[in-house]
Design an enzyme around this catalytic site. Sequence first.
Site, mmCIF file in Angstrom:
data_model
loop_
_atom_site.group_PDB
_atom_site.id
_atom_site.type_symbol
_atom_site.label_atom_id
_atom_site.label_comp_id
_atom_site.label_asym_id
_atom_site.label_seq_id
_atom_site.Cartn_x
_atom_site.Cartn_y
_atom_site.Cartn_z
ATOM 1 C CG LEU A 187 -4.113 -0.498 -3.034
ATOM 2 C CD1 LEU A 187 -3.545 -1.903 -3.087
ATOM 3 C CD2 LEU A 187 -2.991 0.500 -3.135
ATOM 4 C CB CYS A 203 -7.018 -7.564 2.538
ATOM 5 S SG CYS A 203 -5.686 -6.371 2.331
ATOM 6 N N GLY A 256 -7.996 -15.845 -0.125
ATOM 7 C CA GLY A 256 -6.790 -15.745 0.708
ATOM 8 C C GLY A 256 -6.294 -14.324 0.661
ATOM 9 C CB VAL A 294 -0.960 -0.006 1.217
ATOM 10 C CG1 VAL A 294 -1.621 1.357 1.403
ATOM 11 C CG2 VAL A 294 -2.018 -1.080 1.038
#
Length: 437
Positions: free
Chosen positions: A151, A261, A258, A11
């Site tokens: 994202l 997150c 999976g 990120v």
Amino acid sequence: MKIAVIGTGYVGLVTGTCFAESGNQVICVDNDPEKLAKLNNKQIPIYEPGLEVLFERNIKKDRLIFTNNLKQAVDFAQIIFLALPTPPMEDGSADLQYVLNVAGEIAGLMTDYKVIVNKSTVPVGTADKVSALISSKTKIAFDVVSNPEFLREGAAVEDFMKPERVVVGTRSERARKLMDELYKPFVLSGNPVIFMDERSSELTKYAANALLATKITFMNEIANICDRTGANVDWVRKGIGSDSRIGKRFLFAGVGYGGSCFPKDVQALHYTANTYDYKFSILDAVMRVNDKQKELLVDKILTHYKTTDLKGKHFAVWGLAFKPNTDDIREAPALVIIEKLLSLGATVTTFDPVASENVQKYHSDLKINYADTMYNALNQADALLIITEWNEFRTIDIEVLKSKLKQPLIFDGRNLFELETMKENGFKYYSIGRPSV
Ligand code: NAD
């Protein structure tokens, strides 16, 4: 504007690079020496399509620099983004130590007004917690803003540069103006920057991920019903996906979700609900079903061989990343499936276009072989398992496959091929929620 991004992972690196691309001056901070050495050597430590061009351009233009010096970043920036890990604790709650430690350090370094923006996925109430912590350490004015990131790895640059929406949680007019100005270039096409209070913003991120995980899981259960009734999940998906209330996306059955997150965010939201004496029953089921779904392919193998162990069998496994176009293997179903195969006595050769290095690095205990091409993974294998839907796996050379595998046998966890094609070419082909041929 002058921006700092603390944490330069999937990120943070994308955030920093994309803010630089829109003309801001950006300092990225990380405390991992290996990562920093690479970044300062103009190397990207992760695989993210499209990032390299922006990364190189903005370094060249002196708009993007990397350091381990938090003080330099705090002195420099008006707006400080936290893109730090929030991994799951044993009990499922989000571990806030990285966010709180860095926030505490920033408090000690501030000499003028700062906006501290939390981009990490954090439980409801974290902005208040961070504010209280900073207030306890400094008299200097500041605002803490929640700005969750949506994202998708593998499409992160596109998602960041052209977001469907930006969510900003703040009740401060001063912070709101700065955030509005910062995000303006990213929403020129008219997509919204949605301002709300901090708690609603924090919960929005969890609600989004939990709903997406639920949608995938629901479709996996429909696939399991298809398996038992002879229906074909491809047709069911098309049939329901054309209803605009349902939508076409996130309806593909597979071997379970999976990644870094969905699993942790579903757990953390479930935990938050518990702490407020609310039992989030749907999420209980989502977690249970998803764990089971990761075992489905191995169950199909055992049923095929009519056996309870796989001693002497050798499998080729295509795909290690938790999804295509990334090298991220966190919570990847492939790891669960491979561990199960090994525990049942099988041997495994794998191929992934970019993720093998991470498995070798972080799971060096896994006794598996790594092939250099998808076809070389097939040598002397009893069957092929497909776990990640990389595009290059979709266009296969059937003849090579047949010549290399001991038998023409495929267990496809991503429904990549037409049943008819497989049948015509003499394959025994198992997939998810579709009749075997
Ligand atoms: P990551 O592990 O890839 O990156 C975190 C970075 O922070 C690492 O480079 C690490 O070295 C660095 N770091 C840790 N402690 C530090 C410190 N004290 N000072 C400086 N740097 C430090 O994590 P990520 O995938 O980028 O996720 C970050 C956050 O964003 C998480 O909360 C995650 O849930 C959320 N998020 C992730 C995604 C995604 O697709 N990966 C999408 C949206 C939101």
